[in-house]
Design an enzyme around this catalytic site. Sequence first.
Site, short mmCIF file in Angstrom:
data_model
loop_
_atom_site.label_atom_id
_atom_site.label_comp_id
_atom_site.label_asym_id
_atom_site.label_seq_id
_atom_site.Cartn_x
_atom_site.Cartn_y
_atom_site.Cartn_z
N SER A 1 3.84 -57.98 27.89
CA SER A 1 4.94 -58.42 28.65
C SER A 1 6.02 -57.28 28.72
O SER A 1 6.14 -56.68 27.82
CB SER A 1 5.54 -59.86 28.00
OG SER A 1 4.54 -60.59 27.93
C1 LIG Z 1 1.09 -62.40 28.80
S1 LIG Z 1 -0.33 -62.14 27.68
C2 LIG Z 1 0.54 -62.19 26.20
C3 LIG Z 1 1.30 -61.07 25.69
C4 LIG Z 1 1.54 -60.89 24.47
N1 LIG Z 1 2.28 -61.91 23.42
C5 LIG Z 1 1.72 -59.71 23.93
O1 LIG Z 1 2.71 -59.29 22.92
O2 LIG Z 1 1.12 -58.37 24.41
C6 LIG Z 1 -0.83 -63.69 27.69
C7 LIG Z 1 -2.21 -63.89 26.91
O3 LIG Z 1 -2.55 -65.22 26.61
C8 LIG Z 1 -3.93 -65.40 26.55
N2 LIG Z 1 -4.10 -66.87 26.80
C9 LIG Z 1 -4.40 -67.54 27.99
N3 LIG Z 1 -5.00 -68.79 27.76
C10 LIG Z 1 -4.82 -68.78 26.25
C11 LIG Z 1 -5.42 -69.91 25.62
N4 LIG Z 1 -5.67 -71.21 26.12
N5 LIG Z 1 -5.11 -69.79 24.23
C12 LIG Z 1 -4.79 -68.82 23.64
N6 LIG Z 1 -4.37 -67.51 24.53
C13 LIG Z 1 -4.41 -67.80 26.07
C14 LIG Z 1 -4.48 -64.43 27.37
O4 LIG Z 1 -5.73 -64.19 27.17
C15 LIG Z 1 -3.51 -63.28 27.32
O5 LIG Z 1 -3.96 -62.48 26.26
#
Ligand SMILES: C[S@@+](CC[C@H](N)C(=O)[O-])C[C@H]1O[C@@H](n2cnc3c(N)ncnc32)[C@H](O)[C@@H]1O
Length: 383
Positions: free
Chosen positions: A92
């Site tokens: 992000s």
């Molecule tokens: C914007 S990214 C997160 C950025 C992260 N916090 C970082 O520091 O890089 C969103 C993440 O949420 C994950 N995601 C989507 N649905 C999810 C779920 N149901 N449970 C856990 N993770 C999920 C995606 O695979 C993705 O890696």
Amino acid sequence: MTSDEPARSLRDIGALTPEWAETFRAVPRTLFLPDLVWSYDMTTGRSVPVHRGDDPEAWERAAYADAPIVTQWDDGRHIGTEPGTVATSSASMPYVVASMLRDLDVSDGMRVLEVGTGTGWNAALLSRRLGSSHVASVEIDAAVVEQARTALKRAGLSPEVVQGDGRDGWPDGAPYDRVIVTAGVRAVPPAWLEQTRPGGIILVPWGTHYSDQDALVRLTVHEDGQASGPFLRMVEFMKLRAQRLDWNRFRGYVPAFPGDAEVSRTAVTLADLGGRNQPARFVAGLCVPDCAHVVNQTDQGTAKAWFFDLTSRSWAAVEFRSGEPVATVHQSGPRRLWDEVERALTWWAERGRPDLGRFGLTVGPDGATRAWLDRPADVLTFA
Ligand SMILES: C[S@@+](CC[C@H](N)C(=O)[O-])C[C@H]1O[C@@H](n2cnc3c(N)ncnc32)[C@H](O)[C@@H]1O
């Protein structure tokens, strides 16, 4: 650029508090990015591939820029250097990371659950600040989990990274003082409330299917199992996997346009509907439940605003032509979606167009959600 500079500029714009400044210096984003990344160009709206091996300087520039960086497309099904269809994992924007950590308001000894590990950078920052044993992070994608674990190890940090559906939280580490969600959510899962201690905080980008936009909401969990709190500001995150809106579901809603849809006129303008980051659009989404909205614009100065019901096959379309003072409305099906939108915008205007910060959300122990204005008792009821 030195690794000090990003932290300094985040501090200058007020995103980074003094308590977090040392942490951001100690845990650079570069440690968590793969060699191939897609840097988001804010001016063109395009994602540009940058490979560290081909152009180390461009990679460094992307890593230090205050912009989101896509690290996975189409749940990993897309390969190659060209952008895929849907960005599904990212690092992000540093401003968003820093300001969410500020709003999370942690202190020593707290236990935190993160949902959406992604690159692992946010989990690393939390681990450095609170200690690795105080942080658990859940990520749904197996390949993303592996990359995050490797990066965290390289950074000398060892929070618990769990592969699973973050909607279930991580009961083994509960109760948590804080839950921070780094994916957009359309329905808050009851597990997050159950696993947060009373008085604890859930910080989550939440929105309705009306638009892709999320608003960060800071929910405090109460003794009775409910959680409630104000919206802080607009953000936009990639959505939880099971809560993405599938636009294909609306194929077949409008076999022929305008068909036998009811026709009327409106003096509401396209601008009144609100655009990206504008409260009108978000507030309409709060007031008109189970409705998806999109605007198709043509070069000839006409625009068609579409509204689709998620529970029946009702739809509405409003045609705006430049220079014409009124627009033509078409509505079909048991719900009169445009009438609902118009009523919501009138309600909002009559109250002096209150800003997002005056709205809030209450989530029941069963996940039932109520939006409110000014006080949790003043629930928005439009149905
Ligand atoms: C914007 S990214 C997160 C950025 C992260 N916090 C970082 O520091 O890089 C969103 C993440 O949420 C994950 N995601 C989507 N649905 C999810 C779920 N149901 N449970 C856990 N993770 C999920 C995606 O695979 C993705 O890696």
